[in-house]
Design a protein around this motif. Structure first.
Motif, PDB file in Angstrom:
ATOM      1  N   PHE A   8      71.032 -16.671   4.703  1.00  0.00           N
ATOM      2  CA  PHE A   8      71.181 -17.117   3.321  1.00  0.00           C
ATOM      3  C   PHE A   8      71.690 -15.956   2.479  1.00  0.00           C
ATOM      4  O   PHE A   8      71.148 -14.853   2.538  1.00  0.00           O
ATOM      5  N   TYR A  44      68.234 -21.558  -3.949  1.00  0.00           N
ATOM      6  CA  TYR A  44      68.122 -20.125  -3.682  1.00  0.00           C
ATOM      7  C   TYR A  44      66.722 -19.602  -3.976  1.00  0.00           C
ATOM      8  O   TYR A  44      66.202 -18.759  -3.241  1.00  0.00           O
ATOM      9  N   THR A  68      73.180 -25.573   1.412  1.00  0.00           N
ATOM     10  CA  THR A  68      72.145 -24.537   1.305  1.00  0.00           C
ATOM     11  C   THR A  68      70.800 -25.146   0.943  1.00  0.00           C
ATOM     12  O   THR A  68      69.752 -24.734   1.465  1.00  0.00           O
ATOM     13  N   SER A 106      75.043 -20.393   2.871  1.00  0.00           N
ATOM     14  CA  SER A 106      74.135 -20.250   4.008  1.00  0.00           C
ATOM     15  C   SER A 106      74.751 -20.865   5.255  1.00  0.00           C
ATOM     16  O   SER A 106      75.725 -21.620   5.187  1.00  0.00           O
ATOM     17  N   VAL A 161      64.471 -19.868  -1.038  1.00  0.00           N
ATOM     18  CA  VAL A 161      64.582 -18.865   0.021  1.00  0.00           C
ATOM     19  C   VAL A 161      63.485 -17.818  -0.154  1.00  0.00           C
ATOM     20  O   VAL A 161      62.756 -17.479   0.788  1.00  0.00           O
TER      21      VAL A 161
END
Length: 540
Positions: A419, A306, A344, A527, A309
């Motif tokens: 996401f 994460y 993800t 995601s 991202v």
């Protein structure tokens, strides 16, 4: 938008005049810098890139992206697809031997990986970060066949071979430092401060540069090395050069980078076939100056799915995804201790130059199957993912979600990534404001087939399976390590004009009850990837 073609200390100032005019100054940092310009000498300042757009930040970024891809990256590497790699660092750190590396390489080949990269720890007496940096000869205890023998064995498996170096640095506990203590940047009146137990070599000294060119040439010629990760893991302190005279000390920062550029120019000219990737404890030296010599840069040592991202979204303001190294690492993540779904971790890494950095010899059957499918998808869409036009749609710094899209140059294909940070119960219908698709083209929209691991559901799995099962039982343990539970399937057809105007509406998200194959279950840090392909190509 402005960007400096330079890797050293810089400053950027903005001033509004009394006449309401904006003046921007960008260049070498003026703090503690002076240059003794001798007769008939010239001083060349770094170049600054300027771009302008009336169409927002995405178009502004695209302008700089195109400049980088077409004018800054050397022609041999423009639009040349980058290999999917495996780096051993997060899997082994310094604790490896040839047998372990070959075991990883064999598993990597089966998964579809194309390049094996040997990271820190292969040289001198390097068992930790306190010693041997600068001693660029193989550790025969770890690698009895040397770099040449290891490379040959990995090549026979069908993989290319790459290697890690950090040539600008040296440990005090090294043969190089003991032989040449005057080669480092340090003041003679003070004990030098260390960073990661190392000192900076003085690249303003031509003798140091000549030595590094010779030792690296010997290394690169010793084996079939096709990739080099060039690291730099500390900043400057004790800024004094034993080589320079008093009048030139104020130019050390700049002379260092002129020396570095000269060294990289010589090496890249000697080894044009080697793919160099710059690194500086992650992305601390991510700039246009480095990209001229090294066509890609490791974006960050923070490999949390994460966090990446936000990191890659922010980096894309100036840099295209074709220069961003992005790896899938293990969980819990080394930097955040967060558990992010394997899918993800891949989905965000696919908006960059894909690699894996985990111990693939310890993967479950579930993980091996999923990773093999991930790599196959990436290879199929690699040209678009690496070199497509990047469109930022949703900002993760401002919202709970992020959305990125890459579009092939001819508009025939696009890949959309969405996401999510945290799951919200009873979430509203979602509309993704895609844009820049070809208005007259009809697109078939499908999602990449992703999979859940049953272990994430715990006791809730009884609602998804036809039999009651104890989450702590052996049967459930076997099932979660082998069974691939697919996500929903998406299939839509729409013209680009409609999508550009009205947006793309994926299936309804899970609202807290009533899950089935027509419901999109994202979960925290979830995601999806969607492909947009021309309808006539699908029919053909």
């Amino acid at each position: 938008g402005f960007s400096l073609v330079y890797s050293g200390n810089f400053e950027a100032t903005m001033e509004v005049t009394p006449h309401n005019l904006l003046r921007i100054l960008m260049g070498i940092n003026s703090f503690d810098v002076y240059w003794n310009l001798r007769e008939n000498e010239e001083f060349v300042t770094p170049e600054v890139v300027l771009t302008y757009s009336e169409q927002g930040m995405t178009k502004l970024s695209q302008n700089i992206h195109e400049l980088i891809k077409r004018n800054l990256i050397k022609p041999d590497w423009q639009n040349k697809e980058r290999p999917v790699l495996l780096n051993n660092w997060e899997a082994t750190s310094f604790a490896f031997n040839e047998r372990k590396l070959l075991k990883m390489a064999r598993r990597a080949k089966k998964l579809g990986i194309e390049l094996f990269v040997l990271d820190d720890g292969w040289f001198g007496k390097r068992d930790d970060d306190t010693r041997s940096l600068g001693d660029w000869y193989p550790n025969r205890r770890k690698l009895p066949s040397g770099i040449k023998g290891l490379c040959e064995k990995i090549n026979r498996l069908g993989l290319s071979f790459g290697i890690w170096v950090e040539p600008e640095m040296v440990n005090p506990d090294s043969d190089l430092f003991r032989a040449h203590p005057d080669w480092v940047i340090s003041h003679p009146d003070y004990k030098p401060s260390l960073g990661r137990n190392q000192l900076v070599l003085d690249l303003s000294n031509p003798v140091v540069r000549e030595y590094l060119f010779e030792v690296l040439t010997e290394l690169f010629e010793s084996a079939n090395i096709t990739y080099c990760k060039w690291d730099m893991n500390r900043n400057f302190s004790d800024v004094f050069s034993p080589y320079l005279d008093a009048l030139d000390q104020g130019g050390l920062y700049h002379r260092y980078y002129l020396g570095l550029y000269q060294l990289m120019e010589s090496l890249t000219a000697r080894f044009p076939e080697i793919l160099f990737e710059a690194c500086a404890s992650g992305g601390n030296r991510f700039d246009l100056g480095m990209l001229y010599y090294m066509p890609q840069i490791w974006t960050s040592d923070n490999t949390d799915g994460y966090e990446r991202v936000k990191i890659q979204y922010g980096t894309s303001l100036c840099y295209p995804q074709s220069v961003m190294g992005a790896h899938v690492s293990n969980i819990p993540n080394m930097q955040t201790l967060r558990h992010t779904q394997l899918e993800t971790r891949f989905n965000i890494a696919s908006f960059g130059l894909l690699g894996y950095e985990l111990d693939i010899t310890r993967l479950t059957p579930y993980e091996r199957k999923v990773i093999k499918k991930q790599i196959a998808f990436y290879k199929k869409h690699r040209q678009t993912l690496q070199f497509g036009r990047l469109v930022r749609i949703k900002n993760p710094f401002l919202e709970n979600d992020a959305a990125l899209m890459v579009i092939s140059p001819d508009g025939s294909e696009a890949v959309l990534g969405i996401f999510q940070c945290l799951e919200n119960p009873n979430a509203p219908l979602e509309k993704i404001r895609v844009r820049e698709l070809s208005n007259d083209n009809e697109y078939l929209i499908t999602n990449r087939t992703q999979y859940f691991n049953l272990g994430m559901f715990g006791d809730l799995v009884k609602h998804a399976l036809p039999i009651d099962m104890n989450q702590h039982g052996i049967l459930f343990h076997i099932l979660k390590n082998h069974y691939l539970m697919p996500v929903e399937k998406e299939a839509q057809q729409e013209y680009g004009a409609v999508l550009n105007q009205n947006g793309f509406i994926p299936k309804q998200r899970f609202i807290g009850t009533g899950y089935n194959q027509n419901v999109r279950l994202m979960c925290d840090f979830g995601s999806r990837l969607y492909t947009f392909t021309l309808k006539e190509e699908q029919e053909a």
